[in-house]
Design a protein around this motif. Sequence first.
Motif, PDB file in Angstrom:
ATOM      1  N   ALA A 160       0.973  -1.196  -0.088  1.00 25.98           N
ATOM      2  CA  ALA A 160       0.033  -0.030  -0.090  1.00 25.98           C
ATOM      3  C   ALA A 160       0.956   1.243  -0.165  1.00 25.98           C
ATOM      4  N   LEU A 161       2.102   1.429   0.668  1.00 23.45           N
ATOM      5  CA  LEU A 161       2.964   2.311   0.648  1.00 23.45           C
ATOM      6  C   LEU A 161       3.496   2.773  -0.605  1.00 23.45           C
ATOM      7  N   VAL A 162       3.847   1.678  -1.486  1.00 19.42           N
ATOM      8  CA  VAL A 162       4.410   1.796  -2.811  1.00 19.42           C
ATOM      9  C   VAL A 162       3.170   2.392  -3.709  1.00 19.42           C
TER      10      VAL A 162
ATOM     11  N   ALA B 154       0.487  12.557  -9.080  1.00 23.48           N
ATOM     12  CA  ALA B 154      -0.360  13.790  -8.536  1.00 23.48           C
ATOM     13  C   ALA B 154       0.543  14.554  -7.606  1.00 23.48           C
ATOM     14  N   PRO B 155       1.613  15.077  -7.829  1.00 29.88           N
ATOM     15  CA  PRO B 155       2.310  15.710  -6.707  1.00 29.88           C
ATOM     16  C   PRO B 155       1.717  17.040  -5.999  1.00 29.88           C
ATOM     17  N   ASP B 156       0.539  17.698  -6.680  1.00 35.57           N
ATOM     18  CA  ASP B 156       0.118  18.690  -6.176  1.00 35.57           C
ATOM     19  C   ASP B 156      -1.367  18.387  -5.361  1.00 35.57           C
ATOM     20  N   ASP B 157      -1.435  17.092  -5.129  1.00 32.86           N
ATOM     21  CA  ASP B 157      -2.903  16.483  -4.886  1.00 32.86           C
ATOM     22  C   ASP B 157      -2.709  16.211  -3.237  1.00 32.86           C
ATOM     23  N   VAL B 158      -3.209  17.162  -2.491  1.00 35.67           N
ATOM     24  CA  VAL B 158      -3.190  17.078  -0.867  1.00 35.67           C
ATOM     25  C   VAL B 158      -3.361  15.669  -0.428  1.00 35.67           C
ATOM     26  N   PRO B 159      -4.833  15.433  -0.696  1.00 37.11           N
ATOM     27  CA  PRO B 159      -5.536  14.227  -0.171  1.00 37.11           C
ATOM     28  C   PRO B 159      -4.655  13.027  -0.464  1.00 37.11           C
ATOM     29  N   THR B 160      -4.064  12.796  -1.853  1.00 40.09           N
ATOM     30  CA  THR B 160      -3.095  11.839  -2.040  1.00 40.09           C
ATOM     31  C   THR B 160      -1.840  11.765  -1.112  1.00 40.09           C
TER      32      THR B 160
ATOM     33  N   ALA C  57       1.133   9.648   3.668  1.00 39.54           N
ATOM     34  CA  ALA C  57       1.709  10.046   4.928  1.00 39.54           C
ATOM     35  C   ALA C  57       1.088   9.056   6.198  1.00 39.54           C
ATOM     36  N   THR C  58      -0.182   8.930   6.115  1.00 38.92           N
ATOM     37  CA  THR C  58      -0.703   8.113   6.941  1.00 38.92           C
ATOM     38  C   THR C  58      -0.448   6.605   6.781  1.00 38.92           C
ATOM     39  N   THR C  59      -0.254   6.297   5.425  1.00 37.09           N
ATOM     40  CA  THR C  59       0.157   4.747   5.271  1.00 37.09           C
ATOM     41  C   THR C  59       1.495   4.517   5.733  1.00 37.09           C
ATOM     42  N   LEU C  60       2.381   5.628   5.641  1.00 40.96           N
ATOM     43  CA  LEU C  60       3.808   5.408   5.937  1.00 40.96           C
ATOM     44  C   LEU C  60       4.110   5.403   7.523  1.00 40.96           C
ATOM     45  N   ARG C  61       3.158   6.243   8.256  1.00 38.53           N
ATOM     46  CA  ARG C  61       3.305   6.420   9.517  1.00 38.53           C
ATOM     47  C   ARG C  61       2.498   4.897  10.198  1.00 38.53           C
ATOM     48  N   GLY C  62       1.518   4.405   9.706  1.00 39.40           N
ATOM     49  CA  GLY C  62       0.878   3.194  10.153  1.00 39.40           C
ATOM     50  C   GLY C  62       2.055   2.091   9.698  1.00 39.40           C
ATOM     51  N   LEU C  63       2.783   1.870   8.689  1.00 33.30           N
ATOM     52  CA  LEU C  63       3.661   1.062   8.348  1.00 33.30           C
ATOM     53  C   LEU C  63       5.175   0.938   9.342  1.00 33.30           C
ATOM     54  N   ASP C  64       5.379   2.268   9.626  1.00 34.53           N
ATOM     55  CA  ASP C  64       6.381   2.760  10.668  1.00 34.53           C
ATOM     56  C   ASP C  64       6.067   2.199  11.952  1.00 34.53           C
ATOM     57  N   GLU C  65       4.914   2.407  12.508  1.00 33.31           N
ATOM     58  CA  GLU C  65       4.318   1.807  13.744  1.00 33.31           C
ATOM     59  C   GLU C  65       4.468   0.370  13.640  1.00 33.31           C
TER      60      GLU C  65
END
Length: 56
Positions: free
Chosen positions: A17-19, A28-34, A39-47
Motif C-alpha cells: 500500500a505504501l508503494v 499527482a504531486p500537487d494533490d493534498v489528499p493523495t 503519509a498516513t500509510t507511511l506512519r502506519g507501516l512505521d508503527e
Amino acid sequence: MTIAARDPRSTDELRKALVESLMAVIGAPDDVPTAETAATTLRGLDERLVSEAGSG
C-alpha cells in the motif's frame, strides 16, 4: 490507539500500500489528499515495524 493497531492489513499489505501511495504521489504531486494518504500509510507501516521489532 495507533494507526497500525487500527489497520487490519498485514505488514506485507501495508508495504504494498505504501508503494502504491507513493506512486500516486508521483502521479499527482500537487494533490493534498493523495499526499495525506501516503503519509498516513507511511506512519502506519512505521508503527507496525517498530512494534514488530520490539516484540521479537
